[in-house]
Write a protein that holds these residues in place. Structure first.
Motif, short mmCIF file in Angstrom:
data_model
loop_
_atom_site.label_atom_id
_atom_site.label_comp_id
_atom_site.label_asym_id
_atom_site.label_seq_id
_atom_site.Cartn_x
_atom_site.Cartn_y
_atom_site.Cartn_z
N THR A 1 12.16 -16.91 22.73
CA THR A 1 13.20 -17.12 21.73
C THR A 1 13.75 -18.52 21.90
N LYS A 2 14.11 -19.18 20.79
CA LYS A 2 14.54 -20.57 20.85
C LYS A 2 15.91 -20.77 20.21
N ILE A 3 16.63 -21.74 20.74
CA ILE A 3 17.82 -22.30 20.10
C ILE A 3 17.63 -23.81 20.12
N ASN A 4 17.74 -24.43 18.95
CA ASN A 4 17.54 -25.88 18.83
C ASN A 4 16.19 -26.31 19.39
N GLY A 5 15.18 -25.48 19.17
CA GLY A 5 13.82 -25.83 19.57
C GLY A 5 13.51 -25.60 21.03
N GLN A 6 14.47 -25.11 21.82
CA GLN A 6 14.25 -24.89 23.24
C GLN A 6 14.32 -23.41 23.58
N ARG A 7 13.36 -22.97 24.36
CA ARG A 7 13.35 -21.57 24.78
C ARG A 7 14.49 -21.31 25.76
N PHE A 8 15.01 -20.10 25.71
CA PHE A 8 16.11 -19.75 26.60
C PHE A 8 16.00 -18.29 27.02
N ARG A 9 16.69 -17.97 28.08
CA ARG A 9 16.77 -16.57 28.53
C ARG A 9 18.11 -15.96 28.12
N GLU A 10 19.17 -16.75 28.26
CA GLU A 10 20.50 -16.26 27.91
C GLU A 10 21.35 -17.44 27.45
N ALA A 11 22.12 -17.25 26.39
CA ALA A 11 22.94 -18.33 25.87
C ALA A 11 24.18 -17.77 25.19
N VAL B 1 21.74 -21.14 15.39
CA VAL B 1 20.52 -20.63 14.78
C VAL B 1 19.52 -20.29 15.88
N ILE B 2 19.19 -19.02 15.98
CA ILE B 2 18.21 -18.52 16.95
C ILE B 2 16.89 -18.35 16.20
N THR B 3 15.80 -18.76 16.82
CA THR B 3 14.49 -18.67 16.15
C THR B 3 13.58 -17.74 16.93
N ILE B 4 13.04 -16.75 16.21
CA ILE B 4 12.03 -15.85 16.77
C ILE B 4 10.78 -16.01 15.91
N GLY B 5 9.74 -16.57 16.48
CA GLY B 5 8.54 -16.87 15.69
C GLY B 5 8.88 -17.88 14.61
N GLN B 6 8.71 -17.48 13.36
CA GLN B 6 9.07 -18.32 12.22
C GLN B 6 10.35 -17.86 11.54
N THR B 7 11.06 -16.94 12.17
CA THR B 7 12.25 -16.34 11.55
C THR B 7 13.53 -16.88 12.17
N PRO B 8 14.38 -17.55 11.36
CA PRO B 8 15.68 -18.00 11.88
C PRO B 8 16.73 -16.90 11.75
N LEU B 9 17.57 -16.78 12.76
CA LEU B 9 18.70 -15.85 12.75
C LEU B 9 19.96 -16.69 12.95
N ARG B 10 20.87 -16.64 11.98
CA ARG B 10 22.08 -17.46 12.06
C ARG B 10 23.28 -16.60 12.43
N PHE B 11 23.93 -16.99 13.53
CA PHE B 11 25.17 -16.30 13.94
C PHE B 11 26.35 -16.94 13.24
N GLN B 12 27.22 -16.10 12.65
CA GLN B 12 28.38 -16.60 11.93
C GLN B 12 29.59 -15.71 12.18
N LEU B 13 30.76 -16.32 12.07
CA LEU B 13 32.01 -15.57 12.00
C LEU B 13 32.50 -15.67 10.58
N VAL B 14 32.62 -14.53 9.90
CA VAL B 14 33.03 -14.53 8.50
C VAL B 14 34.35 -13.79 8.37
N GLN C 1 14.16 -28.19 15.36
CA GLN C 1 14.97 -27.01 15.07
C GLN C 1 14.47 -26.37 13.80
N ALA C 2 14.48 -25.03 13.80
CA ALA C 2 13.99 -24.32 12.62
C ALA C 2 14.79 -24.72 11.40
N ALA C 3 14.08 -24.84 10.29
CA ALA C 3 14.75 -25.25 9.06
C ALA C 3 15.78 -24.20 8.67
#
Length: 280
Positions: A188-198, A205-218, A266-268
């Motif tokens: 799993t990546k954040i800003n193009g870098q793999r991580f274990r915990e963040a 924006v977390i990237t899994i494969g080609q899929t971006p996941l965006r964390f937001q507070l709404v 970083q994922a688009a």
């Protein structure tokens, strides 16, 4: 609003509805933006010499066909429209009683190409809700643990073939969040870098494969609202939700740790053509 204003807006609704039935043209984002600015101007109230109050809460109601098309843009469109409201209020010297908020809502009674905007002033403390946006769909995170992956037992299921059955764990304690890779095969990546915990922060924006996941507070649409309906006799219009987020306190967690020399970009992030908004 005077009687003549009410009559004028009623006539405008009738004309726009007839036009939409004839030409079947869908509501465009630029039309919504112009409509929001107009509602700000109409709903503004002079309190004193140096203070003009304006609505900060807008519900844009559109037909089912228009709603299906517009919601494909995900939360990006609402964020852009919130920016339009904030920018116009600042330019005109309006004061908003709370954070600007724009919601797109389906209304089966409307014809394709017709929209109605309800404007209101919302007072009180804004309650913020943690969400993850995946492929245009916003998922609210519950307090505790949420599992993301390709398996049928995942809370948020991904169709990306690079995702493991249980790929990512999202932990929310009510105030802050952590993303934790569950030993996935492809990482799993954040800003193009793999991580274990963040630690999670707004717009991560977390990237899994080609899929971006965006964390937001709404902002919560129900919490802390004392609403005074104001100048919002909705009018159908053929033409004419970042809110400022609080700084989140993050739990003690390790920052993303690079693994290897992966320097991929970083994922688009999903967005709307910026040329579209110029001049608004």
């Amino acid at each position: 609003m005077g009687i003549l204003d009410s009559v004028e807006r009623g006539l405008e609704r009738a004309v726009n509805a007839a036009f939409a039935r004839t030409f079947r043209s869908g509501v465009q984002p630029v039309e919504i933006a112009a409509g929001l600015k107009r509602e700000l101007d109409i709903g503004s109230v002079v309190v004193d010499r140096d203070r003009v109050l304006a609505p900060n809460r807008f519900v844009v109601r559109v037909s089912s066909a228009d709603a299906d098309r517009l919601t494909r843009m995900g939360g990006t469109l609402e964020r852009e429209l919130i920016g339009v409201v904030t920018k116009h209020a600042k330019r005109q010297g309006y004061q908003l009683l709370g954070e600007a908020d724009v919601e797109l809502r389906r209304d089966d009674s409307l014809t394709t190409g017709v929209m109605q905007i309800d404007a209101a002033q919302v007072e009180g403390t804004v309650s913020w809700v943690p969400t993850i946006e995946v492929e245009g769909v916003r998922h609210q995170l519950r307090t505790g643990t949420t599992i993301v992956g390709r398996g049928s037992d995942a809370d948020i299921r991904l169709s990306d073939s690079a995702a493991s059955r249980q790929h990512l764990q999202l932990i929310w304690d009510g105030k802050a969040g952590i993303a934790r890779d569950l030993g996935s095969t492809n990482g799993t990546k954040i800003n193009g870098q793999r991580f274990r915990e963040a630690a999670l922060s707004p717009d991560t924006v977390i990237t899994i494969g080609q899929t971006p996941l965006r964390f937001q507070l709404v902002p919560s649409r129900e919490a802390g609202q004392r609403t005074r309906q104001q100048a919002s006799q909705s009018r159908a219009a053929q033409q004419p939700q970042v809110a400022q987020r609080p700084r989140s306190s993050t739990p003690q967690a390790s920052h993303p740790r690079p693994q290897g020399s992966d320097n991929s970009n970083q994922a688009a992030q999903p967005g709307i053509d910026q040329d579209f908004w110029r001049g608004l």
